[in-house]
Design a protein around this motif. Sequence first.
Motif, short mmCIF file in Angstrom:
data_model
loop_
_atom_site.label_atom_id
_atom_site.label_comp_id
_atom_site.label_asym_id
_atom_site.label_seq_id
_atom_site.Cartn_x
_atom_site.Cartn_y
_atom_site.Cartn_z
N MET A 560 0.78 -1.23 -0.04
CA MET A 560 0.02 -0.06 0.09
C MET A 560 1.03 1.06 -0.10
SD MET A 560 -3.38 -0.96 2.24
CE MET A 560 -2.41 -1.50 3.84
N TYR A 561 2.04 1.09 0.78
CA TYR A 561 2.99 2.35 0.64
C TYR A 561 3.35 2.73 -0.83
CZ TYR A 561 6.39 5.67 2.40
OH TYR A 561 7.16 6.73 2.71
N GLY A 562 4.02 1.53 -1.19
CA GLY A 562 4.31 1.77 -2.91
C GLY A 562 3.31 2.17 -3.85
N MET A 563 1.94 1.77 -3.57
CA MET A 563 0.88 2.16 -4.29
C MET A 563 0.70 3.60 -4.44
SD MET A 563 -2.91 0.39 -4.44
CE MET A 563 -4.24 0.83 -5.59
N SER A 602 14.43 1.56 9.99
CA SER A 602 15.18 1.59 8.69
C SER A 602 14.76 0.25 7.77
CB SER A 602 16.82 1.27 9.23
OG SER A 602 17.55 0.95 8.04
N THR A 603 14.43 -0.84 8.49
CA THR A 603 13.92 -1.88 7.64
C THR A 603 12.86 -1.51 6.92
OG1 THR A 603 14.87 -3.27 9.30
CG2 THR A 603 13.32 -4.10 7.87
N LEU A 604 11.83 -0.81 7.72
CA LEU A 604 10.50 -0.55 6.94
C LEU A 604 10.57 0.46 5.73
CD1 LEU A 604 8.27 -0.03 10.15
CD2 LEU A 604 7.90 -1.72 8.31
N MET A 605 11.87 1.40 6.13
CA MET A 605 12.03 2.17 4.85
C MET A 605 12.50 1.65 3.80
SD MET A 605 13.58 5.41 7.28
CE MET A 605 13.99 6.44 5.67
N LYS A 606 13.58 0.40 4.18
CA LYS A 606 13.83 -0.28 2.80
C LYS A 606 12.89 -0.77 2.15
CE LYS A 606 18.47 -1.15 4.74
NZ LYS A 606 18.45 -0.53 6.17
N ALA A 607 11.97 -1.40 2.78
CA ALA A 607 11.07 -2.33 2.27
C ALA A 607 9.91 -1.14 1.57
CB ALA A 607 10.26 -2.99 3.39
N CYS A 608 9.59 -0.26 2.13
CA CYS A 608 8.66 0.79 1.64
C CYS A 608 9.42 1.50 0.34
CB CYS A 608 8.29 1.88 2.49
SG CYS A 608 7.24 1.32 3.86
N GLY A 807 5.72 11.52 2.05
CA GLY A 807 6.33 10.27 2.55
C GLY A 807 5.97 9.70 3.91
N PHE A 808 5.78 10.64 4.91
CA PHE A 808 5.29 10.52 6.17
C PHE A 808 3.72 10.31 6.17
CE2 PHE A 808 3.86 12.04 10.47
CZ PHE A 808 4.32 11.37 11.34
N ALA A 809 3.06 11.11 5.51
CA ALA A 809 1.59 10.98 5.33
C ALA A 809 1.14 9.64 4.81
CB ALA A 809 0.70 11.96 4.62
N VAL A 810 1.77 9.11 3.99
CA VAL A 810 1.37 7.70 3.19
C VAL A 810 1.66 6.68 4.18
CG1 VAL A 810 2.18 6.08 1.46
CG2 VAL A 810 1.69 8.42 0.86
N GLY A 811 2.72 6.82 5.11
CA GLY A 811 3.03 5.80 6.26
C GLY A 811 1.65 5.81 7.14
N ALA A 814 -1.14 4.01 5.35
CA ALA A 814 -0.87 2.50 5.28
C ALA A 814 -1.26 1.90 6.71
CB ALA A 814 0.36 2.20 4.89
N ALA A 815 -0.53 2.42 7.54
CA ALA A 815 -0.68 1.90 8.91
C ALA A 815 -2.01 1.78 9.28
CB ALA A 815 0.16 2.68 9.97
N ARG A 816 -2.92 2.88 9.02
CA ARG A 816 -4.36 3.08 9.65
C ARG A 816 -5.09 1.63 9.00
NH1 ARG A 816 -9.45 3.96 8.47
NH2 ARG A 816 -10.59 5.26 9.53
#
Length: 846
Positions: A560-563, A602-608, A807-811, A814-816
């Motif tokens: 969802m982050y990438g989308m 950092s791991t979440l940022m790499k995946a996103c 970038g922050f808002a999309v995260g 996606a979390a919501r």
Amino acid sequence: MLRPVEMRKFRILVPQQHELELVHTLAALGTHVASRGGVEEPIVAELAEVARKRELERRDLERALKLLEVSAGVEGEYYRVARAIVEEISQLERLEKYVSKLAELGVSVEQLRGKGLVFVAAVPLEASEASKVAAAVEGEGVHAMSVKVGDETMLIVVGLSEKRDAVLSILKGMGLRPLEVPEWIGPSLNAGLKMIRERRRALMQEFKNVISYYVRTKREGEGKELAMYDEYVELGERISSMYSQLKEIAKQVGSEIRTRPPRRRIMCERRQVERALREIKERVDELSPKVKALSERMIELRTLSEELTRLRRLSKYLSKLAELGVNLDQLRGRGLIFVEAVPLKPEEVSKASSAIEREGVHVVPVEVSGEESLLVIVGISEKREEVLSILSETGLRPLEVPEWIGPSLNAGLKMIRERRRTLARRLEYVKRAIRERVDELGHEVAELLSTIRAMERCMNALVVARSVVRRLRILRRHEYSIIEGWIPASYSDELKRAIEERVPVLLVEIAELKKGEEAPYLSRLKGFLSHFTALTLALGVPSYWELDPTLILAALFTLMYGMMFGDLGLGPILILLSFLVERWKSFGEFLGLTPSGLATLSTLMKACGASSTVFGAIYGIAFLVKIYESPFSPLHDIVRIVAVAIFFGILQLVLGMVLNIVNSLIIGDFYDAVLGSRGLLGLIFYVSGLLLAFTVVREGLSLGVIVEWPHVLFLYVLLLALVGVAVAPIYRSLAEGLSLGECLAEGFTSILEMLMGLPANTLSYVRLAAFAIAHEAFGLMAFALAPTLGHIPSLLLANALVLILEGFAVGIQAARLIFYEFSTKFFRGGGIAFKPLSVEIEVEKR
């Protein structure tokens, strides 16, 4: 990967003296131990039952008091307090009987206290004495009658108040005492009865509190372990302090103290540790005043050393003055001419000389050594006070010659040499005595320090055992320690083998878990993937008996982050930033993150970032610029991107319901799996509703199509599923004996969730399309600003804003979606995290 690590439950029984070794063995094997420490014996268990009762009866008081007498002893504080409460309750119960009878007879409080015209005295006595006492008091012109109060007899005497003292005197002479009404009872006997009952209830609660506190202290080991550990820490600090003092003293007297191995090995057993602490404390108490005395002896040594240094300097100065022909009277200002000798540094000579020469005196600088000079001031005596004033203002101090030096400087030098020899001999004697003493004390203190350090492992285990070891006491003489916990199934054989080899066990049980039985959650994910467990733990700790949703949550979050943030340029930038974040400790401190928290971010940022790059390739966008014509563009294919977003949301919600069905079947909850709003009926309702909605949209929003064949079948299925969820709670009420009203309310809530919640959840995924469109629209904003700012600056500004804000808002979005829309369909939580037993204890510095 969708199930946590399989666990086995263990129960180990050992003799109490081996419990600390057992704790260390379990800590070494990384087991999760249940926190159920304390002492459990039949008496304590029965007392706990009494304390849990809502209302206590008389037999409960007597039984609890008897048990407390056996367990705590007649001299024990708990028994004495409880017995005093029971005695007061007995007095109140007896008082209540008498006051109740007197209230029936119409007696008032004032009459019982002799404050009215007529007095009443109520005398408890034996039935056989009633006629004799009545005859005695009636001789005073009063009336007397006996009444029965339960199994007892009470003589009621009524008369004029002037006769009261005479009646009381007769009763006293016969060894009888009338009933005393406490001052707190009033204003009437009926009101007093209420007060008595309130007081009795309060005492009953107080008695329960005493019993509860006694049970708790017994089960928690009465705090002895913590007291022992505090004593251990205090002793360690005292010994370390003495060792530091002695080491410093030894350094000053040319000696050395080295740590020594303990004289004897202390067994890691409670009684041995307690005995060792007691012996160490006694030795520390003996050594403390000796070390203090040695420190005070060092004061004498320093005084002697300072005096020798002062005399050495004085001898040096006086030798120079003697060479110049100066006499003592001049130095003491007793002649026509005075002489002052001022010790100072060579660089201070010129400044001091110019200040003093203005007073009409002569100044002669004399070099004493390379680092020291002597300023010799010569003048008539009337100038001496002005010179001393100038020296005081400049911070200089003239040489002081002791009174015992004389009559001449040469004679004084001889006296100084003799005094120095005497002081040197004394200094050597004191230093030798201190050296011998510090060697003797240092040997003992170093050994104590080694002993106390060697006990650390055992003391840590002692404190840990307090919360994880349950003790079973039988016949007050035999005490056994029980530890229960969990270990990964793959290590169960190793646990049994290690325990049997290291500890003399009485029982080792390792068993498979029964369905629904409590167990800790430990994720199977390792390495890079283990960081994604933070997403699951943000919801709560999963129950051991539900699927571990970590990989599903991670996959959905990154997709969802990438989308929403698809960009071939900003995606790799996000990956590069992840490496910087992992090493940027101050950034972690600013966010309140630990190093492991930074690693997770950092791991979440790499995946996103990777997901954003893939979707950027699909969209054909890099740094907000369309770099090639792609078959799919959010801004130009709005209907399609919205349809994809909704379809993606539908898949998530269906997956959530399927996960809930599986979780329910795992624990055997067939009601929730089949009849629940998130179970099979809820899934049928949702799928039927989606098919009907798709049909209506396909037919141009014509609602009439849903009642046509074959679409009406879906409507019937939908309605049957809805009715099934609504009436299912009635079956539950009948089967489980629950309140019908509560069950119907549950059914009504489930219907609302299905009718309103599911459509709202589905439409909530439209935000995926909205943010994807917004991301591409930011590129248009950059081109719009280009004529004003320039093409490159406008792109840089737009990309910076998008990277930080979007970038922050999309995260967040996606979390919501995974935390609210998706996980609420299946996640139960309420589990406990697997935490390996540790005997490492941090001690706060005092």
